[in-house]
Motif scaffolding. Structure first.
Motif, PDB file in Angstrom:
ATOM      1  N   ASN A  22       0.822  -1.211   0.000  1.00 29.56           N
ATOM      2  CA  ASN A  22       0.000   0.000   0.000  1.00 29.56           C
ATOM      3  C   ASN A  22       0.856   1.260   0.000  1.00 29.56           C
ATOM      4  O   ASN A  22       0.521   2.242  -0.664  1.00 29.56           O
ATOM      5  N   LEU A  26       1.042   4.200  -2.760  1.00 27.28           N
ATOM      6  CA  LEU A  26       0.927   5.595  -2.357  1.00 27.28           C
ATOM      7  C   LEU A  26       2.071   6.415  -2.943  1.00 27.28           C
ATOM      8  O   LEU A  26       1.866   7.521  -3.437  1.00 27.28           O
ATOM      9  N   ARG A  30       2.009   9.462  -5.668  1.00 28.95           N
ATOM     10  CA  ARG A  30       2.484  10.743  -5.169  1.00 28.95           C
ATOM     11  C   ARG A  30       3.105  11.585  -6.273  1.00 28.95           C
ATOM     12  O   ARG A  30       3.019  12.806  -6.265  1.00 28.95           O
ATOM     13  N   HIS A  35       0.931  16.754  -2.645  1.00 26.18           N
ATOM     14  CA  HIS A  35       0.182  16.673  -1.397  1.00 26.18           C
ATOM     15  C   HIS A  35       0.942  17.362  -0.280  1.00 26.18           C
ATOM     16  O   HIS A  35       2.168  17.330  -0.220  1.00 26.18           O
ATOM     17  N   GLN A  39      -1.934  15.734   4.298  1.00 19.28           N
ATOM     18  CA  GLN A  39      -2.610  14.805   3.395  1.00 19.28           C
ATOM     19  C   GLN A  39      -1.821  13.511   3.272  1.00 19.28           C
ATOM     20  O   GLN A  39      -2.390  12.428   3.225  1.00 19.28           O
ATOM     21  N   ARG A  40      -0.506  13.624   3.221  1.00 17.88           N
ATOM     22  CA  ARG A  40       0.331  12.430   3.097  1.00 17.88           C
ATOM     23  C   ARG A  40       0.230  11.560   4.350  1.00 17.88           C
ATOM     24  O   ARG A  40       0.116  10.341   4.250  1.00 17.88           O
ATOM     25  N   ARG A  42      -2.270  11.407   6.360  1.00 20.49           N
ATOM     26  CA  ARG A  42      -3.608  10.825   6.346  1.00 20.49           C
ATOM     27  C   ARG A  42      -3.645   9.620   5.419  1.00 20.49           C
ATOM     28  O   ARG A  42      -4.247   8.590   5.738  1.00 20.49           O
ATOM     29  N   ARG A  43      -2.974   9.712   4.285  1.00 12.69           N
ATOM     30  CA  ARG A  43      -2.950   8.579   3.351  1.00 12.69           C
ATOM     31  C   ARG A  43      -2.169   7.393   3.920  1.00 12.69           C
ATOM     32  O   ARG A  43      -2.538   6.238   3.702  1.00 12.69           O
ATOM     33  N   ILE A  46      -4.486   5.739   6.411  1.00 17.67           N
ATOM     34  CA  ILE A  46      -5.500   4.944   5.708  1.00 17.67           C
ATOM     35  C   ILE A  46      -4.878   3.659   5.167  1.00 17.67           C
ATOM     36  O   ILE A  46      -5.476   2.587   5.244  1.00 17.67           O
ATOM     37  N   ALA A  47      -3.649   3.750   4.640  1.00 23.31           N
ATOM     38  CA  ALA A  47      -2.965   2.555   4.134  1.00 23.31           C
ATOM     39  C   ALA A  47      -2.722   1.553   5.258  1.00 23.31           C
ATOM     40  O   ALA A  47      -2.878   0.338   5.069  1.00 23.31           O
ATOM     41  N   ARG A  74     -13.544   6.159  -1.305  1.00 26.14           N
ATOM     42  CA  ARG A  74     -13.056   6.101  -2.696  1.00 26.14           C
ATOM     43  C   ARG A  74     -14.174   6.397  -3.677  1.00 26.14           C
ATOM     44  O   ARG A  74     -13.974   7.092  -4.666  1.00 26.14           O
TER      45      ARG A  74
END
Length: 160
Positions: A22, A26, A30, A35, A39-40, A42-43, A46-47, A74
């Motif tokens: 993941n 990402l 990128r 980002h 935001q990064r 947060r990603r 989430i991953a 999504r």
């Protein structure tokens, strides 16, 4: 003396592989986006949650709830991208109804530890107390494994 064998089916190994995959996805995405740090992070979060829920599979209510939430995000993001491509002005409905979410209602009216626990464990809003404790134990075990895997990865990549 032979080196200790690594069980490829262990939760740690499966979580590490899924999380690295993941993160790799990402990083490849990128390059297309600029980002911010928030935001990064947060990603990455989430991953990590997606990896943990996917490795656990659909046998647990908390993992199904996390995967459902990620899938819905999504779909909403995809719909927003399609709407941005559409040049026609959009008419907004006058009445917007909030999505119906099932909220646990304690029949006794007690706002004790059980209610607090339900707020922490995803997907626990509709289960009984015994099921809640079982789901919570598994969720804590998986969170602890996730932390251990992430620490190991940080230690490994910081020495390179």
């Amino acid at each position: 003396m032979s080196p200790p064998s690594i069980n490829p089916n262990s939760l740690k190994i499966r979580l590490a592989y899924r999380f690295l995959r993941n993160l790799n996805n990402l990083n490849s995405k990128r390059s297309n986006f600029n980002h911010s740090q928030i935001q990064r992070s947060r990603r990455v979060k989430i991953a990590a949650y997606a990896s943990m829920a996917h490795v656990t599979g659909s046998r647990r209510a908390w993992s199904r709830a996390i995967l459902r939430k990620i899938r819905n995000r999504r779909l909403v993001a995809r719909k927003k991208r399609v709407d941005l491509k559409n040049t026609r002005p959009r008419h907004h409905p006058r009445h917007v109804h909030a999505g119906s979410t099932r909220e646990f209602v304690d029949p006794i009216g007690d706002s004790g530890q059980e209610v607090k626990l339900r707020k922490l464990v995803p997907g626990s809003s509709t289960m009984d107390a015994c099921g809640l404790l079982d789901e919570t134990a598994d969720y804590i075990k998986c969170l602890a494994t996730q932390v251990e895997v992430m620490r190991t990865l940080v230690d490994f990549y910081s020495t390179i």
